[in-house]
Design a protein around this motif. Structure first.
Motif: not given
Length: 323
Positions: A75-78, A106-110
């Motif tokens: 997630x890296x604080x996003x 990678x810009x993919x929704x998870x």
């Protein structure tokens, strides 16, 4: 005698399975921590205590911490969205689940499951407090929430004191989205009920379940007949007992927002059909009022018509793995 003759249920086989799983975990742990793993693998062959419940619990907790660590790093604080639901477990304790939805590197929704926790009550304030506490434990700020998805319970989507409103007061960009699974289920049910035959079919099934499960006496009669029926099947050799088989079935009622509940209703209905018929026959003769007796008589005439439909529906659902 049957249990003892089943080799797969023996204590030694169960212990061996747990031991193999534990050793596979240790090999994984050794790759991440060579020094620690090396010492553990040297000792484990001589003193394998990994089948101990306390040790297994520690292993599960360690795996959970490692998994959550990877999720938070990803997630890296996003920004992220939260998906929350609550329900009772088998001991009738209220549990709350928390899932994070975000775009990975990678810009993919998870979507990543975070935890399942006990809550003292399901009021909006209590749920908000628990959610904020869980986010804080993982150094996540509520101000980063950009979406929230729940069901339509008043404590969740209430416009004044609902959970979505309380969170939006702190983070105005945390827009609420009604759970898509609930929307899809309600849409399917509404469309199906547009067909009169489908609506009548489920009405008959519901009426049967309401009459048979309308009192403790009727439910006890249903259980007793199931037990006697199973004894006869075992005696004749038409049924066998194994772990997980021959579980008692109940009167599962369908819910418009419960995914798969209609299948469970019909599946249980089919399995205990003979017991349902027996209870209705008893009510037809011994019912306390003429209304009860007449209703039982009417439903018995309808059972012959709906049984083929129930059988065909359950078989088709199993073929396509719909549940």
């Amino acid at each position: 005698m049957l249990d003892l003759s089943n080799h797969r249920q023996s204590i030694q086989v169960v212990l061996d399975k747990h031991s193999q799983k534990a050793k596979r975990f240790l090999r994984w742990y050794e790759d991440k921590h060579p020094d620690v793993g090396k010492v553990i693998l040297e000792k484990v062959r001589q003193n394998d205590t990994l089948t101990c419940p306390m040790i297994q619990k520690d292993i599960v907790n360690a795996c959970m911490k490692e998994t959550l660590k990877v999720i938070i790093e990803d997630l890296n604080g996003d920004y992220f969205g939260i998906l929350v639901d609550e329900s009772k477990d088998i001991s009738h304790k209220e549990k709350m689940t928390l899932v994070l939805r975000y775009a990975d590197k990678n810009g993919e929704v998870v979507e990543r499951f975070i935890c399942l926790v006990h809550v003292s009550d399901t009021s909006a304030c209590s749920l908000k407090k628990e959610i904020y506490s869980l986010l804080s434990d993982h150094s996540l700020s509520p101000s980063k929430i950009r979406g929230q998805s729940y069901d339509v319970g008043s404590n969740m989507k209430g416009e004044i004191n609902g959970l979505k409103t309380l969170i939006m007061k702190d983070s105005p960009s945390a827009y609420y989205i009604y759970c898509f699974a609930h929307q899809l289920q309600l849409t399917l049910v509404a469309i199906a009920k547009k067909y009169l035959k489908v609506e009548n079919f489920f009405d008959h099934v519901t009426n049967v379940l309401n009459v048979v499960g309308g009192s403790f006496k009727h439910r006890d009669l249903l259980r007793h007949h199931q037990a006697e029926d199973l004894k006869q099947l075992l005696k004749s050799g038409k049924a066998h007992t194994e772990q997980g088989l021959r579980q008692e079935r109940g009167l599962q009622r369908s819910g418009d927002t419960l995914w798969g509940s209609h299948f469970k209703t019909l599946d249980n209905f089919l399995v205990i059909f003979s017991s349902i018929v027996h209870v209705l026959e008893v009510i037809e003769i011994e019912g306390s009022t003429s209304s009860d007796r007449n209703q039982a008589e009417y439903l018995l005439t309808k059972l012959a018509l709906i049984l083929p439909v129930v059988t065909a529906t359950v078989e088709r659902a199993k073929e396509h793995s719909l549940p």
